[in-house]
Design a protein around this motif. Structure first.
Motif, PDB file in Angstrom:
ATOM      1  N   GLU A  61       9.957 -11.257  44.977  1.00  0.00           N
ATOM      2  CA  GLU A  61       8.697 -11.702  45.602  1.00  0.00           C
ATOM      3  C   GLU A  61       7.967 -10.576  46.327  1.00  0.00           C
ATOM      4  N   ARG A  62       8.604  -9.404  46.457  1.00  0.00           N
ATOM      5  CA  ARG A  62       7.924  -8.286  47.107  1.00  0.00           C
ATOM      6  C   ARG A  62       7.343  -7.307  46.092  1.00  0.00           C
ATOM      7  N   GLU A  63       7.684  -7.514  44.810  1.00  0.00           N
ATOM      8  CA  GLU A  63       7.273  -6.556  43.782  1.00  0.00           C
ATOM      9  C   GLU A  63       5.758  -6.347  43.749  1.00  0.00           C
ATOM     10  N   GLY A  64       5.011  -7.450  43.859  1.00  0.00           N
ATOM     11  CA  GLY A  64       3.555  -7.358  43.760  1.00  0.00           C
ATOM     12  C   GLY A  64       2.964  -6.478  44.832  1.00  0.00           C
ATOM     13  N   GLU A  65       3.360  -6.770  46.074  1.00  0.00           N
ATOM     14  CA  GLU A  65       2.851  -6.020  47.218  1.00  0.00           C
ATOM     15  C   GLU A  65       3.143  -4.526  47.084  1.00  0.00           C
ATOM     16  N   ILE A  66       4.375  -4.231  46.637  1.00  0.00           N
ATOM     17  CA  ILE A  66       4.781  -2.829  46.499  1.00  0.00           C
ATOM     18  C   ILE A  66       3.991  -2.165  45.375  1.00  0.00           C
ATOM     19  N   LEU A  67       3.849  -2.877  44.279  1.00  0.00           N
ATOM     20  CA  LEU A  67       3.082  -2.374  43.138  1.00  0.00           C
ATOM     21  C   LEU A  67       1.667  -2.015  43.558  1.00  0.00           C
ATOM     22  N   ASP A  72      -1.736   4.739  40.242  1.00  0.00           N
ATOM     23  CA  ASP A  72      -1.979   4.160  38.918  1.00  0.00           C
ATOM     24  C   ASP A  72      -0.899   4.526  37.911  1.00  0.00           C
ATOM     25  N   ASP A  73      -0.499   5.800  37.955  1.00  0.00           N
ATOM     26  CA  ASP A  73       0.444   6.321  36.986  1.00  0.00           C
ATOM     27  C   ASP A  73       1.758   5.552  37.015  1.00  0.00           C
ATOM     28  N   LEU A  74       2.252   5.364  38.239  1.00  0.00           N
ATOM     29  CA  LEU A  74       3.550   4.738  38.420  1.00  0.00           C
ATOM     30  C   LEU A  74       3.447   3.232  38.191  1.00  0.00           C
ATOM     31  N   GLN A  75       2.330   2.654  38.644  1.00  0.00           N
ATOM     32  CA  GLN A  75       2.068   1.232  38.411  1.00  0.00           C
ATOM     33  C   GLN A  75       2.194   0.934  36.924  1.00  0.00           C
ATOM     34  N   ALA A  76       1.544   1.747  36.120  1.00  0.00           N
ATOM     35  CA  ALA A  76       1.549   1.544  34.674  1.00  0.00           C
ATOM     36  C   ALA A  76       2.968   1.586  34.126  1.00  0.00           C
ATOM     37  N   GLN A  77       3.782   2.520  34.663  1.00  0.00           N
ATOM     38  CA  GLN A  77       5.155   2.624  34.159  1.00  0.00           C
ATOM     39  C   GLN A  77       5.956   1.350  34.400  1.00  0.00           C
ATOM     40  N   PHE A  78       5.811   0.779  35.603  1.00  0.00           N
ATOM     41  CA  PHE A  78       6.589  -0.429  35.905  1.00  0.00           C
ATOM     42  C   PHE A  78       6.042  -1.640  35.162  1.00  0.00           C
ATOM     43  N   LEU A  79       4.732  -1.666  34.963  1.00  0.00           N
ATOM     44  CA  LEU A  79       4.122  -2.826  34.308  1.00  0.00           C
ATOM     45  C   LEU A  79       4.437  -2.860  32.821  1.00  0.00           C
ATOM     46  N   GLU A  80       4.714  -1.681  32.269  1.00  0.00           N
ATOM     47  CA  GLU A  80       4.922  -1.555  30.824  1.00  0.00           C
ATOM     48  C   GLU A  80       5.892  -2.585  30.254  1.00  0.00           C
ATOM     49  N   ASP A  81       7.001  -2.805  30.981  1.00  0.00           N
ATOM     50  CA  ASP A  81       8.039  -3.676  30.407  1.00  0.00           C
ATOM     51  C   ASP A  81       7.910  -5.133  30.844  1.00  0.00           C
ATOM     52  N   MET A  82       6.810  -5.506  31.503  1.00  0.00           N
ATOM     53  CA  MET A  82       6.724  -6.890  31.981  1.00  0.00           C
ATOM     54  C   MET A  82       5.939  -7.757  31.015  1.00  0.00           C
ATOM     55  N   ASP A  83       6.294  -9.047  30.963  1.00  0.00           N
ATOM     56  CA  ASP A  83       5.487  -9.968  30.173  1.00  0.00           C
ATOM     57  C   ASP A  83       4.546 -10.729  31.109  1.00  0.00           C
ATOM     58  N   ALA A  84       3.692 -11.564  30.511  1.00  0.00           N
ATOM     59  CA  ALA A  84       2.646 -12.243  31.284  1.00  0.00           C
ATOM     60  C   ALA A  84       3.219 -13.065  32.439  1.00  0.00           C
ATOM     61  N   ALA A  85       4.348 -13.756  32.192  1.00  0.00           N
ATOM     62  CA  ALA A  85       4.911 -14.625  33.226  1.00  0.00           C
ATOM     63  C   ALA A  85       5.330 -13.801  34.451  1.00  0.00           C
ATOM     64  N   GLU A  86       5.964 -12.660  34.175  1.00  0.00           N
ATOM     65  CA  GLU A  86       6.388 -11.807  35.289  1.00  0.00           C
ATOM     66  C   GLU A  86       5.185 -11.284  36.075  1.00  0.00           C
ATOM     67  N   VAL A  87       4.161 -10.857  35.324  1.00  0.00           N
ATOM     68  CA  VAL A  87       2.968 -10.334  35.988  1.00  0.00           C
ATOM     69  C   VAL A  87       2.325 -11.422  36.836  1.00  0.00           C
ATOM     70  N   MET A  89       3.693 -13.883  38.269  1.00  0.00           N
ATOM     71  CA  MET A  89       4.477 -14.154  39.453  1.00  0.00           C
ATOM     72  C   MET A  89       4.209 -13.104  40.541  1.00  0.00           C
ATOM     73  N   LEU A  90       4.082 -11.858  40.117  1.00  0.00           N
ATOM     74  CA  LEU A  90       3.964 -10.839  41.167  1.00  0.00           C
ATOM     75  C   LEU A  90       2.557 -10.717  41.740  1.00  0.00           C
ATOM     76  N   THR A  91       1.594 -11.408  41.136  1.00  0.00           N
ATOM     77  CA  THR A  91       0.254 -11.358  41.720  1.00  0.00           C
ATOM     78  C   THR A  91       0.089 -12.345  42.874  1.00  0.00           C
ATOM     79  N   VAL A  92       1.087 -13.234  43.050  1.00  0.00           N
ATOM     80  CA  VAL A  92       0.978 -14.242  44.105  1.00  0.00           C
ATOM     81  C   VAL A  92       0.861 -13.557  45.476  1.00  0.00           C
ATOM     82  N   GLY A  93      -0.160 -13.910  46.217  1.00  0.00           N
ATOM     83  CA  GLY A  93      -0.302 -13.387  47.570  1.00  0.00           C
ATOM     84  C   GLY A  93      -0.943 -12.017  47.646  1.00  0.00           C
ATOM     85  N   LEU A  94      -1.301 -11.424  46.490  1.00  0.00           N
ATOM     86  CA  LEU A  94      -1.975 -10.127  46.516  1.00  0.00           C
ATOM     87  C   LEU A  94      -3.473 -10.303  46.709  1.00  0.00           C
ATOM     88  N   GLU A  95      -4.123  -9.229  47.163  1.00  0.00           N
ATOM     89  CA  GLU A  95      -5.573  -9.277  47.293  1.00  0.00           C
ATOM     90  C   GLU A  95      -6.229  -9.099  45.928  1.00  0.00           C
TER      91      GLU A  95
END
Lengths: 450, 450
Positions: A61-67, A72-87, A89-95
């Motif tokens: 539940e902290r992944e989104g905030e940290i992301l 940008d460079d590092l964000q892209a690396q972590f996002l690469e292996d995620m599917d829509a459901a994971e993404v 989930m991690l947008t919850v509570g973000l601006e």
């Protein structure tokens, strides 16, 4: 107090120790006790393998905030292996602007999937932000504004606020709008707290703030924030309708990136290059840059090649020629750097650029005269040949003046052609100073010694 | 709304027109209608003569505010001609840290005169800030804090605030202290506005914020603000006693200067160099830098000098040798720039520097192999001499690996010795890559052709 508290640096050090000694349970607990910004910093400061282990340990539940805090460079690396459901989930509570940033990094079909899984209201709010590229005000803004009407009394506003559970972070002003949602003014919380509750918003609001047009470039937004010391500012569309607000935390990122851009591009690096990028990501751009430099080095060499006979006659020319080229390169880089920064900060304009070019030429000439005399004496004594001294002095003056002119003109012309002068300016400059340095020195020598 | 409003840029343009057409009365009115930050920007974007005219036109009571927004370099220029009485006048209404900045620029006797003309309370508050160098937390802080006690109810706090005429700008939190004035926690205005007035400060305050130690370096303060998205933060002494607070507007300046420092120092420029400094101010530092470069260029030349006989035999060596040196310089600068930025952002530490050096060496080797093959083919064909191709390829590999190692090690060693790697790193680097480039290429050639 202070000495009993562990600072964030000490926490990071402890975590590092725990990780190195393999006590992962401790490490995990410590990691998840850190602020999102600290975790992001830790990830950015780690080698790829270590980084992967750390990311695994982050509470989901902290992944989104940290992301949201990562480059940008590092964000892209972590996002690469995620599917829509994971993404999703991690947008919850973000601006909004952070979610928009994340979604814009994903392949189109994943973005659409994530958006369609959201409820109507969230989706349309997000689409409003995503409608704008992330380098203009619209892409920086959030939609979490608190708006009030001018005819209310402060007392009513206070009671209205008390009905909220929370007020969005970085809220320093309430935004006053008319019935068509057009921006009218700002009522600061500071004013609200010290003023007579019986007065009206209209009496106490400030109307001298210019709202930010939604299509203003982010660098200009940053300059406005810097000059006016804003914490947040309203964003409006072409009809003055309130679209959202920009907060200083996002502006600070723009300022940081902006300043980094010149430094990194001048060395042929990506401005948000990940310091600890694995080989396969770090090498390509640098390889291309070296290739371009190789080409320009061959161009310079082909000019030296014209003077083979002269060099054969006077080998001292080969010994001294790098000095002329190098001095031109250094002097030109100084002018170029000053211009690049001046342009980036919006200081250099048509009405003052002539003065600048003029001053740079004067500095080039003065430095040329000074160091040419020194070099003349040194070269004459070294090779016991006063002709050589005269030749190198003349070449040095020619090259330093050329360097000043080139260093000043390249960025002006490039920025007029909407090319970032920091990116290619250095390559063009050193090609010019190398060629002019070699040709003036060897050319004069050919005339003298022929 | 928006389209009827003149933006700050339009205002600046209009003012420029008025000045150029000589309608000084209009210009003066417009100038004094601009925000202090805009006037500062205008001054920073003007040539010395124009700048002097503008400064004369500034209303005397706005001079202080505008001065506070200027870079150190320019501030010093305007302060130069002022006496103590003038300085005293322009400090009225300024924040402590800005006054301290101004006073620290003045000669000691003027500072003392200004201080002694202040009342006791102002003076002791200022001396508290001036006690600290301006690159630590203490030098950045203001003393305009609003403090409250934990046992109060929010209702009492609200009434206490209403007794104030104004609340200091950028106040997002009230600072909770105990009876010894030690920091306990923060109560945000946002919380104050939505919470039940009957609850106590103790219940609603947040205690998980670490106050900033008064001697923390400003770059570290900036990183804390960035990572935690703060608007303001309390500053404490070694006993946890509240000393003041730092606000984001001052931190933004630190971030900007910090990022500028690497860019400017790498070119041998002053980090807050005034873009439009008159010749006499702009030239000296650059002249010194060129002198240092001249010395290193002579060192490189003295190595070429060792191989005069070989060059006389094979003049193609003189034609090609700048290529080897130049590629080493560019590759090394890439590594150096990445390291300088990584160190400045606190990413590079003892536990990850080995990994970084390793990666840079690998990139150096890979790029060396790739471009060496290209150069080998090109040189062989150009001079119809395959030996020359082999020699330049070997030299290029040696120099690119050396460049990577030097580019990585120099900043690590310098920062360990507390020298800013951005300042002298580039000079040392190019000296090494020039010498190694020339020696490896000419040395190998001497072995082959001897």
């Amino acid at each position: 107090m202070a000495q009993n508290q562990t600072t964030s640096r000490q926490k990071l050090d402890k975590l590092s120790d725990a990780l190195n000694s393999g006590t992962l349970v401790d490490a995990r607990r410590m990691l998840n006790g850190l602020a999102p910004g600290d975790v992001a910093h830790l990830l950015e400061s780690s080698s790829p393998k270590f980084r992967h282990i750390l990311w695994q340990m982050v509470d989901i539940e902290r992944e989104g905030e940290i992301l949201g805090e990562l480059g940008d460079d590092l964000q892209a690396q972590f996002l690469e292996d995620m599917d829509a459901a994971e993404v999703k989930m991690l947008t919850v509570g973000l601006e909004d602007d952070d979610i928009a940033d994340i979604l814009q990094q994903l392949p189109g079909h994943v973005t659409r999937e994530v958006l369609s899984a959201m409820d109507q209201q969230d989706r349309s709010r997000l689409e409003r932000v995503m409608h704008y590229p992330d380098d203009v005000a619209g892409g920086l803004m959030n939609t979490d504004t608190i708006t009030i009407r001018a005819r209310l009394t402060l007392d009513v506003v206070l009671r209205y606020l008390r009905r909220h559970d929370t007020i969005p972070e970085m809220t320093d002003n309430l935004i006053v709008v008319n019935r068509s949602d057009q921006f009218i003014g700002l009522l600061s919380l500071r004013t609200l707290l010290v003023s007579d509750p019986a007065t009206s918003v209209r009496e106490m609001m400030s109307t001298d703030v210019e709202p930010i047009p939604v299509d203003m470039p982010d660098t200009e937004v940053a300059r406005l924030f810097e000059r006016n010391d804003w914490v947040s500012a309203p964003v409006v569309d072409g009809n003055g309708k309130l679209m959202g607000r920009i907060t200083i935390d996002d502006v600070v990122d723009v300022i940081r990136e902006d300043a980094d851009r010149s430094l990194m591009s001048m060395a042929g690096l990506d401005e948000d290059a990940d310091t600890f990028a694995p080989l396969a990501r770090a090498a390509p751009r640098r390889t291309v840059w070296l290739g371009i430099n190789l080409l320009t080095a061959f161009i310079a060499s082909s000019f030296i090649n014209l003077f083979q006979d002269t060099i054969e006659k006077v080998v001292a020319l080969a010994v001294l020629m790098p000095i002329v080229a190098s001095m031109g390169g250094v002097a030109g880089t100084q002018t170029l750097t000053l211009m690049v920064r001046g342009i980036a900060m919006g200081q250099v304009q048509r009405n003052n650029e002539f003065w600048l070019i003029n001053r740079e030429l004067s500095i080039g000439l003065l430095n040329g005269l000074l160091w040419a005399s020194v070099v003349a004496v040194a070269a004459s004594l070294w090779f016991n040949d006063w002709q050589l001294g005269v030749i190198i002095a003349a070449a040095m003056i020619i090259n330093l003046v050329t360097a000043a002119l080139t260093g000043a003109l390249i960025p002006l012309l490039m920025s007029r052609a909407h090319i970032d002068p920091a990116i290619a300016g250095g390559v063009v400059l050193t090609t010019v100073t190398d060629v002019v340095g070699f040709v003036s020195f060897l050319g004069l020598a050919t005339l003298f010694y022929a």
